[in-house]
Design an enzyme around this catalytic site. Sequence first.
Site, short mmCIF file in Angstrom:
data_model
loop_
_atom_site.label_atom_id
_atom_site.label_comp_id
_atom_site.label_asym_id
_atom_site.label_seq_id
_atom_site.Cartn_x
_atom_site.Cartn_y
_atom_site.Cartn_z
N GLY A 70 41.92 45.19 36.53
CA GLY A 70 41.81 43.89 37.18
C GLY A 70 40.43 43.27 37.03
O GLY A 70 40.30 42.07 36.79
N SER A 71 39.40 44.09 37.16
CA SER A 71 38.03 43.55 37.10
C SER A 71 37.77 42.92 35.74
O SER A 71 37.23 41.81 35.65
CB SER A 71 37.00 44.65 37.37
OG SER A 71 37.18 45.18 38.66
N ASN A 151 43.14 40.97 49.06
CA ASN A 151 43.21 42.43 49.09
C ASN A 151 42.90 43.03 50.45
O ASN A 151 43.23 44.18 50.70
CB ASN A 151 42.30 43.04 48.01
CG ASN A 151 40.92 42.45 48.02
OD1 ASN A 151 40.75 41.24 47.90
ND2 ASN A 151 39.93 43.29 48.17
N GLN A 179 46.82 42.00 43.71
CA GLN A 179 47.57 42.50 44.86
C GLN A 179 49.02 42.04 44.87
O GLN A 179 49.83 42.56 45.64
CB GLN A 179 46.89 42.07 46.17
CG GLN A 179 45.56 42.74 46.43
CD GLN A 179 45.69 44.21 46.78
OE1 GLN A 179 46.70 44.66 47.32
NE2 GLN A 179 44.67 44.99 46.46
N SER A 199 46.46 44.52 37.67
CA SER A 199 45.95 45.87 37.48
C SER A 199 47.03 46.89 37.80
O SER A 199 47.66 46.83 38.86
CB SER A 199 44.75 46.08 38.40
OG SER A 199 44.31 47.41 38.30
N HIS A 201 47.06 50.08 38.64
CA HIS A 201 47.00 51.07 39.72
C HIS A 201 47.32 50.50 41.10
O HIS A 201 47.36 51.21 42.08
CB HIS A 201 45.65 51.82 39.71
CG HIS A 201 44.47 51.07 40.24
ND1 HIS A 201 44.04 51.23 41.54
CD2 HIS A 201 43.63 50.19 39.66
CE1 HIS A 201 42.95 50.47 41.72
NE2 HIS A 201 42.69 49.82 40.60
N THR A 237 40.45 50.65 20.33
CA THR A 237 41.76 51.27 20.11
C THR A 237 42.57 51.24 21.40
O THR A 237 42.08 51.63 22.45
CB THR A 237 41.58 52.72 19.60
OG1 THR A 237 40.76 52.67 18.43
CG2 THR A 237 42.91 53.36 19.28
N CYS A 324 35.64 48.55 47.75
CA CYS A 324 34.38 48.23 47.09
C CYS A 324 33.25 48.03 48.08
O CYS A 324 32.09 48.15 47.74
CB CYS A 324 34.54 46.95 46.27
SG CYS A 324 36.09 46.91 45.39
C1 LIG Z 1 41.80 46.08 42.97
C2 LIG Z 1 41.50 44.65 42.78
C3 LIG Z 1 40.75 44.20 41.69
C4 LIG Z 1 40.11 45.14 40.70
O1 LIG Z 1 41.04 45.80 39.89
P1 LIG Z 1 40.60 47.11 39.09
O2 LIG Z 1 41.74 47.42 38.22
O3 LIG Z 1 40.35 48.16 40.13
O4 LIG Z 1 39.37 46.75 38.33
C5 LIG Z 1 40.56 42.84 41.54
N1 LIG Z 1 41.08 41.96 42.42
C6 LIG Z 1 41.81 42.36 43.47
C7 LIG Z 1 42.39 41.34 44.38
C8 LIG Z 1 42.04 43.72 43.69
O5 LIG Z 1 42.76 44.08 44.75
#
Ligand SMILES: *Cc1c(COP(=O)(O)O)cnc(C)c1O
Length: 395
Positions: A70-71, A151, A179, A199, A201, A237, A324
Site C-alpha cells: 500500500g505504501s 485505518n 482498508q 495492499s 496483507h 523481477t 505506524c
Molecule cells: C496499511 C495501510 C497502508 C500501508 O500499506 P502497506 O502495504 O503496509 O505498505 C496504507 N494506507 C492505509 C489506509 C493502510 O491501512
Amino acid sequence: MMIYADNAATTKMSRAAIEAMTACLEEEYGNPSSLYALGQRAKERLEQARGEIAAVIGADPGEITITSGGSEADNQALRTGAALGKRAGKTHIISTAFEHHAILHTLKRLEEEGFSVTLLPVHEDGLVRVEELEAAIREDTCLVSVMYANNEIGTIQPIREIGEICRKHGVLFHTDAVQAVGHVPIDVKDQNIDMLSSSAHKFHGPKGIGFLYARKGVRLVNLIEGGAQERGKRAGTENVAAAAAMAAALKETAGSMAETAPRLRALRDRLIAGLREIPHSALNGDAEKRLPGNVNFCFEGIEGESLLLLLDDRGICASSGSACTSGSLDPSHVLLAIGRVHDVAHGSLRLTLGEDATEEDVDYLIRNVKEVVEYLRGFSPIWRDLVQGKARFIL
Ligand SMILES: *Cc1c(COP(=O)(O)O)cnc(C)c1O
C-alpha cells in the site's frame, strides 16, 4: 483464549493464499521475463492474478500495476498526479488531515518540491464534506487524494460523489483504498476513481505486495527504474508467488463479502453497544458509515498504552490507533483531526474484528475492556480529579 482484534493492522493469511503461494514457489519458479516454457508459465500465473484482481474492482487487467504494498502504491499515485499536473502547469493538491502517513509524508515531500497542499478538515463524524472539497478546488489543482476508509476509525468516505466532482473539474482522483478493498464493494468505473491503492496483507494475503489501479490514459511515473516489468512502470523481477496469493486472498475475501459483511456489522454493533455502557466513553467516527469490523473508542481518564498491555495479558490483540504510530506517545493524528482533545485522544482503543469473529469473542472483549478500564481508572490521578470535580469531564 486469544482473540486477534487488530485486523486493520494486518490480517492472517488465508488457507487459499498460502496454498497459491506455496504452489507457485514450488512449481512456477521461473522468471516471467524468460522465454522458455517455465518462464512463460510464471508469466501466465502472474497475468491470471492480475486479471482476478482487476475483476474484483471492475478494472481492466492492463490498469493494474503490482507494487510492494500500500505504501508504494500511495507514493506512486501521488507522484504520478503531481508529475502530470506539473507538466500542465498545475501544482495544487487536495487531500485530508486524516490520511495514512504514506500519503501525508509524501505530500510533505511534494510541498518541499514546490507543490502546494490543502488538507481538508475531517468532521467529528470522521467524514469529509463534498461541498468543502469542491470549494477547495482551484484553477491549478491537479490531484485530489481522499482515503476510501480510514485505518483507525473505519469511516467510509463518499467516494463516488468525490470522484464525480473531480471529473467535473478535470482533476485526477486517487483513493487510498487499502482498508476497503475486499471488505466493501468497489467499482472504479462507477465510482469515477482514476487511481486506487491496495495492499494484500489487509485482506488475508501476504505482506510486501499490493497493487495500484490507474485508469487507462493515466500514465504512471515509476519510482523504481530498471527492467521493463509491469509495462515499464515498476522495475524488478515480479514476485509471482505473492501476486498469486494476493489474487487468491482477494477473490475469497471479496467473494464472501455478501455473507460476511452483514454478520460482521452485527458483531461490530454488539461490541459498540457493549462498550457504550462504560461511563465517559465515546465511539470515534460515524456509527454506520464505517467498515464492517471497525470499532474505535475513547475512554476518559486512562492511558491507551496501559489498556493495551493489560488486554494483551488477557489474550486480546488490540491497538490504540495505527500500527505506524504506536510506540510513540503522540496522540493519533486521526483522533485529533476529528476534534478529540489530547487527553481524550490518549485513551483510545481500536478493535478490528476478522471474518471469523464470534459472539463469544465479542462478549469476551466487552467484559475484559470493561474490567480493565475500571481497574485503570481506579488508580488514575486524572480520573480522581474528574470524579472529585477538580477537572471537567469532556465525554
Ligand atoms: C496499511 C495501510 C497502508 C500501508 O500499506 P502497506 O502495504 O503496509 O505498505 C496504507 N494506507 C492505509 C489506509 C493502510 O491501512
